[in-house]
Scaffold this motif. Structure first.
Motif, mmCIF file in Angstrom:
data_model
loop_
_atom_site.group_PDB
_atom_site.id
_atom_site.type_symbol
_atom_site.label_atom_id
_atom_site.label_comp_id
_atom_site.label_asym_id
_atom_site.label_seq_id
_atom_site.Cartn_x
_atom_site.Cartn_y
_atom_site.Cartn_z
ATOM 1 N N ALA A 284 38.727 44.929 30.464
ATOM 2 C CA ALA A 284 39.248 44.097 31.545
ATOM 3 C C ALA A 284 38.916 42.632 31.267
ATOM 4 O O ALA A 284 39.715 41.736 31.573
ATOM 5 C CB ALA A 284 38.639 44.530 32.875
ATOM 6 N N ARG A 287 41.554 41.192 29.047
ATOM 7 C CA ARG A 287 42.785 41.033 29.817
ATOM 8 C C ARG A 287 42.712 39.770 30.663
ATOM 9 O O ARG A 287 43.664 39.005 30.778
ATOM 10 C CB ARG A 287 42.958 42.290 30.685
ATOM 11 C CG ARG A 287 44.168 42.364 31.545
ATOM 12 C CD ARG A 287 45.442 42.497 30.745
ATOM 13 N NE ARG A 287 45.398 43.366 29.597
ATOM 14 C CZ ARG A 287 45.574 44.684 29.624
ATOM 15 N NH1 ARG A 287 45.783 45.297 30.750
ATOM 16 N NH2 ARG A 287 45.562 45.379 28.519
ATOM 17 N N HIS A 288 41.529 39.534 31.260
ATOM 18 C CA HIS A 288 41.374 38.363 32.125
ATOM 19 C C HIS A 288 41.409 37.064 31.319
ATOM 20 O O HIS A 288 41.904 36.050 31.812
ATOM 21 C CB HIS A 288 40.074 38.472 32.927
ATOM 22 C CG HIS A 288 40.092 39.617 33.895
ATOM 23 N ND1 HIS A 288 38.997 40.029 34.591
ATOM 24 C CD2 HIS A 288 41.107 40.422 34.283
ATOM 25 C CE1 HIS A 288 39.320 41.060 35.362
ATOM 26 N NE2 HIS A 288 40.600 41.311 35.186
ATOM 27 N N ALA A 291 44.959 36.365 30.878
ATOM 28 C CA ALA A 291 45.567 35.976 32.153
ATOM 29 C C ALA A 291 45.243 34.517 32.483
ATOM 30 O O ALA A 291 46.124 33.752 32.876
ATOM 31 C CB ALA A 291 45.079 36.896 33.270
ATOM 32 N N ASN A 295 48.279 31.838 32.983
ATOM 33 C CA ASN A 295 48.577 31.211 34.274
ATOM 34 C C ASN A 295 47.300 31.229 35.106
ATOM 35 O O ASN A 295 46.956 32.232 35.718
ATOM 36 C CB ASN A 295 49.705 31.982 34.981
ATOM 37 C CG ASN A 295 50.152 31.316 36.255
ATOM 38 O OD1 ASN A 295 49.461 30.461 36.808
ATOM 39 N ND2 ASN A 295 51.319 31.703 36.737
ATOM 40 N N ALA A 298 47.641 32.113 38.826
ATOM 41 C CA ALA A 298 47.899 33.541 39.059
ATOM 42 C C ALA A 298 46.621 34.339 38.895
ATOM 43 O O ALA A 298 46.344 35.249 39.678
ATOM 44 C CB ALA A 298 48.958 34.051 38.092
ATOM 45 N N ALA A 299 45.823 33.980 37.890
ATOM 46 C CA ALA A 299 44.565 34.694 37.658
ATOM 47 C C ALA A 299 43.634 34.505 38.848
ATOM 48 O O ALA A 299 42.996 35.448 39.313
ATOM 49 C CB ALA A 299 43.916 34.193 36.375
ATOM 50 N N ARG A 301 44.441 33.854 41.952
ATOM 51 C CA ARG A 301 44.926 34.608 43.110
ATOM 52 C C ARG A 301 44.692 36.099 42.945
ATOM 53 O O ARG A 301 44.575 36.822 43.930
ATOM 54 C CB ARG A 301 46.423 34.362 43.302
ATOM 55 C CG ARG A 301 46.706 33.015 43.893
ATOM 56 C CD ARG A 301 48.155 32.942 44.300
ATOM 57 N NE ARG A 301 48.587 31.565 44.402
ATOM 58 C CZ ARG A 301 49.852 31.214 44.487
ATOM 59 N NH1 ARG A 301 50.793 32.123 44.456
ATOM 60 N NH2 ARG A 301 50.176 29.952 44.591
ATOM 61 N N ALA A 302 44.636 36.559 41.684
ATOM 62 C CA ALA A 302 44.389 37.989 41.453
ATOM 63 C C ALA A 302 42.914 38.323 41.631
ATOM 64 O O ALA A 302 42.517 39.463 41.442
ATOM 65 C CB ALA A 302 44.856 38.385 40.062
ATOM 66 N N ILE A 304 40.361 36.934 39.938
ATOM 67 C CA ILE A 304 39.553 36.757 38.734
ATOM 68 C C ILE A 304 38.706 35.496 38.888
ATOM 69 O O ILE A 304 39.207 34.473 39.361
ATOM 70 C CB ILE A 304 40.463 36.632 37.492
ATOM 71 C CG1 ILE A 304 41.217 37.940 37.271
ATOM 72 C CG2 ILE A 304 39.657 36.256 36.253
ATOM 73 C CD1 ILE A 304 42.317 37.846 36.255
#
Lengths: 421, 277
Positions: A284, A287-288, A291, A295, A298-299, A301-302, A304
């Motif tokens: 993970a 992946r982060h 991310a 963006n 976006a990260a 807001r997710a 992260i």
């Protein structure tokens, strides 16, 4: 007509039937056209350079020189692996070269002046690297200073620290056997080399087959068996040929001292490559990182923790720089204030970019550092054999870096023109 | 309107400094229905959904979720209740594929390794449950998707987490005709799957195409919340532009009651938007 049909209907694989080799190739060509060049430019460059130097300078293709390529390119490649993480976020670390110098100085001073054991000295050097990265990362992420400025300042300051650490420019020579094994004298016994080679190929094959099986079982799109076969055969061919070449006796005078076996450093770089590739692709955290590079908003807001990711990549980069510094110290049998200086940083950034890592963030892999590092090592080594002056080497390496950055920029433009970005 | 509303807002007030953006707003949404939220620029639509989503705290007012009073002071509170806002700027990562985007920040793992298979499976199932046929492969990079497909992915991401309320902020604003139709179909299907959907839109055709209820905001007040079948296109436009339409909407004494209100409400747009940044 046929083409439009193919793009509109969902592929057969979506319903659980395996993809064919043709589908796979078509996807690949489409990606290339869309500007997703991947490793292709670096591989082409590598093949071209090797052919050129091999013809122009036959000694380039000897076993001795082949082994030299690895020992010469290792430090830059390892630093480039760390830089890939920083570049993935669209940041830069200009201090990586001198950070490796500072860590090598720490190693040498503790080892020689304070008689620390080799493992403690290596540990201290790596911890120094991690601390350097932590400071840089906090300055960039928490205070919001552009990484370019922070690391440019560090570039200067670390140069000074290296000078102070080793008494204004003397040279500390390293005689510790364990340190010298790393990138100087260490070689794997030939039969162990072959065993390692077999283990790697078997593990790779098993991994590919298992992944395909579980995907097919769950009715997901899977790589066709033919592609797996091609991958395994390519890896086996490359690895087998390399191990064979490295197991030849490359001693200048075989009667006096035999020199055969895979250099230790190949194994070390291999392990680092597998480890960081795993981190980037299968966890993970990796992946982060992608991310945040793609963006940042976006990260965030997710959910992260963007600051933590930004700090962590600088820690990884400087820690890898420390490993690179240790390797350089081992290869040169000594540390001086210029270790990690002059062209090391630019070669490392060049290696990552030549391999296909984007300077704009969001795109890059660890294998980029390895392939790009190989290109840089081949240019350096080949031009040295052809008796070019250091000035000419710099110009050529600079041009290759510029070429790689151009490919990066053009493929981005192509991607946006094709609506891909 | 039957059963307990999924979400009920009563007497919501929200000010930014001296600017009274929302005045005594009542707003109700039901599961399985699309509620369109309409109103002119600066009427307070964005502020209202941001209060619901916990981005702005409410000054006063009650928030009743599935029959019990709740306080939503932080986006995490909203997420815990199952309220998700699909923002206009989508918040997708171009360099990741559809599965990776849908699970971003909430990746499934087995040990420390990502469980790609489960994630891919669930993403595909979610898209299938929404009858999405426009996406060829869930392993496609988001960079290669069209505007409508991106919107689809953003909406599917909201559905994946079993949310109860999905707020769509102008989902069709940047889309062409065919893609708008696809997205509207998807919005309708969300409600049919049992979610409460709030649709913010400026486009009356879209509103009438999918909504069950229409709520019109006028200068920070709820002018009317009516079933879509009981009003005409022209009446909704009138509600948006003047706050009333015949017997519907704010009556003149209500409006006249706060002359100073209309003064400061003219300023609503700037400070409200400024506070978001």
């Amino acid at each position: 007509m046929k083409a439009t049909l193919q793009t509109t209907r969902p592929r057969a694989s979506a319903t659980g039937q395996p993809e064919t080799l043709r589908d796979y190739l078509r996807d690949y060509v489409a990606r290339l056209r869309g500007g997703e060049m991947g490793a292709l430019p670096a591989v082409i460059m590598l093949v071209f350079l090797c052919t050129f130097f091999g013809i122009a300078r036959p000694p380039f293709l000897t076993a001795l020189n082949f082994a030299n390529l690895f020992t010469q390119g290792a430090a830059v490649t390892v630093i480039a692996m760390g830089l890939v993480f920083v570049l993935l976020l669209g940041e830069i670390d200009l201090s990586a070269g001198f950070a490796s110098g500072v860590c090598a100085s720490v190693l040498a001073v503790l080892l020689v002046n304070h008689q620390w054991p080799w493992y403690a000295a290596i540990g201290a050097a790596i911890v120094t690297g991690a601390c350097i990265g932590l400071v840089l990362g906090v300055l960039v992420a928490k205070l919001g200073i552009p990484s370019f400025v922070v690391t440019l300042a560090a570039f200067l300051a670390f140069q000074g620290i290296a000078l102070l650490l080793i008494d204004n420019g003397t040279n500390i020579s390293i005689t510790d056997k364990a340190i010298l094994l790393i990138d100087s004298s260490g070689k794997v016994v030939p039969w162990i080399g072959w065993t390692l080679c077999t283990v790697v190929i078997t593990a790779f094959t098993a991994l590919q087959v298992m992944r395909r099986r579980s995907r097919v079982r769950r009715g997901l799109q899977a790589v066709p068996p033919s592609v797996i076969t091609i991958r395994v055969l390519t890896l086996a061919g490359l690895l087998g040929a390399s191990v064979y070449a490295l197991n030849l006796d490359r001693s200048v005078n075989p009667l006096l001292a035999s020199q055969r076996g895979i250099p230790f450093i190949v194994v070390i770089v291999g392990v680092l490559f597998v480890f960081w590739t795993f981190v980037l692709n299968r966890t993970a955290y990796g992946r982060h990182v992608y991310a945040v590079g793609g963006n940042r908003e976006a990260a965030r807001r997710a959910g992260i923790n963007v600051d933590r990711i930004r700090i962590s990549v600088f820690v990884i980069c400087s820690t890898m720089a420390a490993v690179g510094g240790i390797i350089a110290a081992s290869r040169d049998n000594s540390v001086d204030p210029n270790t990690g200086g002059s062209n090391v940083l630019l070669y490392a950034v060049g290696a990552a970019v030549i391999g296909g890592t984007s300077l704009f963030g969001g795109k890059g892999r660890i294998i980029d550092a390895v392939l790009g590092g190989a290109v840089v090592a081949v240019i350096n080594n080949g031009m040295g054999l052809m008796m070019y002056s250091p000035g000419q080497k710099f110009i050529v390496t600079g041009s290759v870096l510029l070429l790689a950055a151009t490919i990066d920029a053009i493929s981005r433009r192509r991607a946006s023109a094709a609506g891909l970005r | 309107m039957n059963g307990t509303p999924t979400l009920e807002i009563r007497g919501l007030n929200k000010s930014f400094g001296p600017v009274h953006v929302l005045r005594d707003v009542d707003f109700t949404i039901h599961a399985g229905q699309v509620t369109a939220l309409v109103g002119d620029n600066g009427a307070g639509k964005s502020t209202l959904v941001k209060c619901i989503g916990g981005i702005y705290p409410m000054d006063s007012g009650q928030c009743i979720f599935e029959g019990r009073p709740v306080t939503v002071n932080h986006p995490k509170d909203a997420a815990r209740l199952g309220i998700e806002i699909v923002h206009q700027d989508l918040a997708l990562c171009d360099n990741l594929n559809i599965v990776e985007n849908m699970f971003l920040g909430r990746e499934r793992r087995s040990g420390i390794v990502l469980d790609e298979l489960t994630m891919e499976r669930r993403a595909a199932e979610t898209l299938a449950s929404l009858s999405v046929r426009t996406v060829i492969s869930v392993r496609q990079q988001v960079a290669s998707l069209s505007g409508g497909q991106r919107q689809t992915v953003a909406i599917a991401k909201a559905v994946l987490w079993n949310n109860k309320v999905v707020i769509l902020d102008e989902p069709t604003a940047a889309l062409g005709v065919a893609q708008t139709a696809q997205v509207l179909e998807l919005v309708r299907r969300l409600a049919d799957n049992g979610l409460a959907v709030i649709l913010i839109s400026h486009n009356m055709n879209d509103v009438f195409a999918v909504s069950d209820h229409i709520a019109a905001l006028y200068l920070g007040r709820m002018a009317a919340q009516v079933p879509a079948t009981e009003v005409t296109h022209a009446q909704v436009v009138e509600l948006i532009t003047s706050g009333h339409s015949g017997p519907l909407g704010l009556q003149s004494q209500q409006k006249a009651g706060s002359p100073e209100g209309s003064d400061d409400l003219d300023l609503v747009t700037d400070p409200g938007k400024g506070a978001q940044r």
